[in-house]
Design an enzyme around this catalytic site. Sequence first.
Site: not given
Length: 371
Positions: A23, A25, A57, A100, A183, A231, A302, A325
């Site tokens: 996920p 945003c 999310a 999510q 969160y 998660r 990564l 990413r």
Amino acid sequence: MAKLFEKWNLGSLELENRIVIAPMCQYSAQDGQASSWHLMHLGSLAHSGAGLLILEATAVTPEGRISWGDLGLYDDYCEAALENVITEVRRYSSMPLAIQLAHAGRKASTEKPWRGGKQIVPSQDHGWQTVAPSAIAFHEGDHPPVELTLGDIADIKKAFVESAQRASRMGFQGIEIHAAHGYLLHQFLSPLSNKRQDQYGGSLENRMRFPLEVFAAVREAVDDDVAVWVRISATDWVEGGWTLQEGIEFSRRLKELGCPAIHVSSGGLDPKQNISLGAGYQVQFAEKIKHEAQIETIAVGLITEPEQAEEILQSDKADAIALARAVLYDPHWPWHAAAKLNASVKCPPQYLRSQPRGFTNLLQSDITESR
């Protein structure tokens, strides 16, 4: 055959390969409602060849949004807008879709990242009062959250259930519950953010109570053919915070409730975190949880090279690889990984002619013209 391209069952959900799009945003919703940007963004990723696409999310209440541009699934307008988007995406892709579900807690009411990402106080445009397990702000000097009452906690659990039911109605095949990155559910887990004196604070058992209740309630609210998993942040990277050993115990408890896998990330709870960044820096946590909690794991963080992803799976450190990413930078990362690892991926028939010279089965048609 490369393990990265073997089929994998995530609970009831059978995936074509072990590449998961995590996920991410987009901060591009209007009043929680999906926009044309989401159609472009998700449409692109749905042609990536990954085994699963998890939507960003998605807040279960308006106050649970991270920013005022966050996606929501808390009313009929949000549901209708998102359904319009995913209906179009599904017309041209057979990739399974998951969502999510999240509540940002004290990290809500912020500006979009490219506008600074700072908290917006309730008196400003696009701002609102945040809530949390305890009235402790995320950043020193932030407008503090209001401590949730027992009634508020029950209402938020109900909101998770209602959003899950909306997702199920739309045909999402998986639901990931967000208990990571500082969160709300992570805020309940960590002793740094949870100073409650009731049944939801103090001991590990009490701090786990609400996240476990949310998972159990969501799992019960949707059909068995909808996979539900969680998660987590494996550690806060802060002394005195949430630890890997606690994450292992939490994962064991989730497994007992029917959770098929844990998506293992870390951090996000406290600005004082000291993260040891490096290639695959969170894989160690996925490996520990996989073997000590005896539950399948998704590794993330990564992981950028196909050979690196393959080694993680071959070494039994995790069961699937999540990309974020890396797949924004290269939306055809799975295509290129398949080329390197002598595997194949599905793609739209319109793209079949892009197969490089020298390959015969790298790209296979995702759908038929008549579909």
